[in-house]
Design an enzyme around this catalytic site. Sequence first.
Site, mmCIF file in Angstrom:
data_model
loop_
_atom_site.group_PDB
_atom_site.id
_atom_site.type_symbol
_atom_site.label_atom_id
_atom_site.label_comp_id
_atom_site.label_asym_id
_atom_site.label_seq_id
_atom_site.Cartn_x
_atom_site.Cartn_y
_atom_site.Cartn_z
ATOM 1 N N LYS A 173 30.328 42.179 59.223
ATOM 2 C CA LYS A 173 30.985 43.482 59.118
ATOM 3 C C LYS A 173 30.621 44.134 57.796
ATOM 4 C CE LYS A 173 35.014 44.927 57.712
ATOM 5 N NZ LYS A 173 34.581 46.240 57.205
ATOM 6 N N GLY A 226 33.523 41.497 47.721
ATOM 7 C CA GLY A 226 34.379 42.681 47.640
ATOM 8 C C GLY A 226 35.360 42.527 46.498
ATOM 9 N N THR A 228 38.749 41.644 44.209
ATOM 10 C CA THR A 228 39.485 40.401 43.953
ATOM 11 C C THR A 228 40.759 40.323 44.801
ATOM 12 O OG1 THR A 228 38.532 40.110 41.780
ATOM 13 C CG2 THR A 228 40.690 39.121 42.120
ATOM 14 N N THR A 230 41.322 41.647 47.752
ATOM 15 C CA THR A 230 40.963 41.321 49.137
ATOM 16 C C THR A 230 40.580 39.847 49.224
ATOM 17 O OG1 THR A 230 40.003 43.538 49.198
ATOM 18 C CG2 THR A 230 39.629 42.165 51.115
ATOM 19 N N GLU A 248 32.747 36.386 46.516
ATOM 20 C CA GLU A 248 32.095 37.075 45.389
ATOM 21 C C GLU A 248 32.930 38.305 45.089
ATOM 22 O OE1 GLU A 248 29.578 35.798 43.847
ATOM 23 O OE2 GLU A 248 29.154 34.213 45.299
ATOM 24 N N CYS A 282 28.577 45.506 40.678
ATOM 25 C CA CYS A 282 29.534 44.505 40.166
ATOM 26 C C CYS A 282 29.046 43.906 38.857
ATOM 27 C CB CYS A 282 29.758 43.420 41.201
ATOM 28 S SG CYS A 282 28.212 42.708 41.774
ATOM 29 N N GLU A 384 39.275 46.314 36.375
ATOM 30 C CA GLU A 384 37.976 46.780 36.867
ATOM 31 C C GLU A 384 38.060 48.256 37.255
ATOM 32 O OE1 GLU A 384 36.546 45.360 40.737
ATOM 33 O OE2 GLU A 384 34.557 45.134 39.868
HETATM 34 P P1 NAD Z 1 36.939 45.670 49.364
HETATM 35 O O1 NAD Z 1 37.506 44.348 49.010
HETATM 36 O O2 NAD Z 1 37.859 46.806 49.554
HETATM 37 O O3 NAD Z 1 36.102 45.575 50.730
HETATM 38 C C1 NAD Z 1 35.033 44.699 50.893
HETATM 39 C C2 NAD Z 1 34.882 44.386 52.367
HETATM 40 O O4 NAD Z 1 36.030 43.681 52.795
HETATM 41 C C3 NAD Z 1 34.778 45.616 53.264
HETATM 42 O O5 NAD Z 1 33.887 45.353 54.317
HETATM 43 C C4 NAD Z 1 36.195 45.755 53.779
HETATM 44 O O6 NAD Z 1 36.286 46.428 55.011
HETATM 45 C C5 NAD Z 1 36.598 44.306 53.922
HETATM 46 N N1 NAD Z 1 38.036 44.081 53.904
HETATM 47 C C6 NAD Z 1 38.993 44.803 53.276
HETATM 48 N N2 NAD Z 1 40.208 44.292 53.544
HETATM 49 C C7 NAD Z 1 40.012 43.209 54.343
HETATM 50 C C8 NAD Z 1 40.882 42.278 54.966
HETATM 51 N N3 NAD Z 1 42.202 42.338 54.838
HETATM 52 N N4 NAD Z 1 40.334 41.305 55.719
HETATM 53 C C9 NAD Z 1 39.001 41.210 55.859
HETATM 54 N N5 NAD Z 1 38.122 42.089 55.322
HETATM 55 C C10 NAD Z 1 38.635 43.063 54.566
HETATM 56 O O7 NAD Z 1 35.847 45.969 48.273
HETATM 57 P P2 NAD Z 1 34.965 47.286 48.114
HETATM 58 O O8 NAD Z 1 35.838 48.356 47.553
HETATM 59 O O9 NAD Z 1 34.212 47.545 49.368
HETATM 60 O O10 NAD Z 1 33.893 46.818 47.017
HETATM 61 C C11 NAD Z 1 34.092 46.923 45.658
HETATM 62 C C12 NAD Z 1 34.450 45.585 45.064
HETATM 63 O O11 NAD Z 1 33.451 44.630 45.376
HETATM 64 C C13 NAD Z 1 34.519 45.609 43.566
HETATM 65 O O12 NAD Z 1 35.646 44.890 43.149
HETATM 66 C C14 NAD Z 1 33.247 44.891 43.130
HETATM 67 O O13 NAD Z 1 33.310 44.263 41.875
HETATM 68 C C15 NAD Z 1 33.105 43.896 44.216
HETATM 69 N N6 NAD Z 1 31.741 43.407 44.306
HETATM 70 C C16 NAD Z 1 31.481 42.135 43.903
HETATM 71 C C17 NAD Z 1 30.182 41.647 43.948
HETATM 72 C C18 NAD Z 1 29.858 40.244 43.538
HETATM 73 O O14 NAD Z 1 28.747 39.792 43.811
HETATM 74 N N7 NAD Z 1 30.749 39.518 42.904
HETATM 75 C C19 NAD Z 1 29.155 42.467 44.414
HETATM 76 C C20 NAD Z 1 29.470 43.769 44.805
HETATM 77 C C21 NAD Z 1 30.764 44.229 44.751
#
Ligand code: NAD
Length: 480
Positions: A173, A226, A228, A230, A248, A282, A384
């Site tokens: 997804k 995504g 922290t 989540t 991650e 990130c 963040e």
């Molecule tokens: P997010 O956590 O909102 O969403 C990430 C993914 O998770 C999306 O596909 C979303 O639909 C899904 N999701 C959301 N809620 C969920 C749930 N309850 N159950 C299952 N899936 C769910 O994050 P975002 O806003 O899309 O991305 C930004 C974040 O990602 C930032 O915190 C960034 O630091 C982090 N990030 C980390 C890395 C890494 O490698 N550590 C890389 C890129 C981004």
Amino acid sequence: MKEILNYINGHFQPAASGNTIDNIKPSTGEIYGTIPESGVEDIAQAVNSAEKAFPLWKSTPKEERSAILFRLADLIKENLEELAMAEAIDNGKPVSLAKAVDIPRAEANIRFYANAITQFSSEAHHMEIGAINYTLRKPIGIVGCISPWNLPLYLFTWKIAPALAAGNCVIAKPSEVTPMTAYLLSKLAKEAGLPDGVLNVVHGTGPSAGDAIISHPKIKAISFTGGTKTGQYIAAKAAPEFKKLSLELGGKNPNIIFADCDFDTMLDTTVRSSFANQGQICLCGSRIFVEESIYEKFRDAFVEKVSKMRVGNPELPETKMGAVVSEQHMNKVLEFVELAKEEGGKVLTGGVQVKLEGALQRGFYIQPAIIEGLSFDCRTNQEEIFGPVVTIMPFKTEEEVLKYANSTKYGLSATLWTENLSRAHRMAEHIESGIVWINCWLLRDLRTPFGGVKDSGVGREGGFEALRFFTEPQNVCVKY
Ligand code: NAD
């Protein structure tokens, strides 16, 4: 209007409910398409198709799996222009960045794991009493891959490539905010000859489609990138089911600059490491610590360069700074700038919404911001922001800056600028982060372990680490 469809069992189809979500173009703020609002029923269909496909896929010789992945990598390369433009439109990032980084890296991810699976070996342990143990590494079965919006195809492929190469069937997804390139990739996967049901791409929101993935009892492992919060939710939900998890998560990365660094290289790289992809990587260094003796020189040179940066239409080849990903995210970033002011920070440049002309006037543009005068432990320096906002702070000693650098709950990456080799190694060892870059930034060797410590994640991706994650080791002991 561009209609995105789910890819389940080799078919392109709408959500079972028939519901859709609007897909918004960040550069103009307009709705330019729809995506399926999938849920439990769509995930159940995807799992059924994966379950049927798994026996054949896991017993397909790795050379054949590898060949299909190589074809997929070739197709990404052939479609570079289209994919890069799709990413720019969907995410707001400059097309030049998508063309130079996102799409080539997506291709490299697939190519890397097409190679890696042919080189992945398991261990054997001899016992002197006359026995030998060998480890079988079996694919897990059906795995879930959930990716964020900031590097859409780059991170989507970073997960599905090792999962598929290792012989798993995947329910993937992408973020509902940037679904387009994952949809285009599902078409390329079909063209590459990936058997039906091996890769299923299901679109929708986190609470609906994402939750259905993490809750499904037949999905045995989840690779998630995504936020922290989540990640915490997913970990809590998956724990009672004993699912394997790779998380991650977010970061608040320090960029530590010593007076003895190569100033010009450091300055150019710091502009990039602060604001590439509008600061929405990130790994961007959002807290910049500068040795006191060069603080003013750095500040003035940095502000001069950054204040000249211009946001613009991401679809134009000359644009270096595009739009941030959504209106909601833009407002969140601007609220952080307000918080920084309340906390006593001085905005040296940027930090305001930019209104462009014509069709772009409703786009989500922010002038990159540099803020000084804040303490290392204020909220602005602990939480963040994930946008084009950095803070700069002076420091006197190694001990002091280590304390500042390690003060957040995050530990993803750090950047260190110094020509003093001993200091570089000494500092690197004491920085609490999964990755340390010395005199460079975002220089990636895909064989290396990738991931964070503390609240930045659990587990490592990259190289054979990801193949270990996506396989289950089984020890076989033979007495002779
Ligand atoms: P997010 O956590 O909102 O969403 C990430 C993914 O998770 C999306 O596909 C979303 O639909 C899904 N999701 C959301 N809620 C969920 C749930 N309850 N159950 C299952 N899936 C769910 O994050 P975002 O806003 O899309 O991305 C930004 C974040 O990602 C930032 O915190 C960034 O630091 C982090 N990030 C980390 C890395 C890494 O490698 N550590 C890389 C890129 C981004």
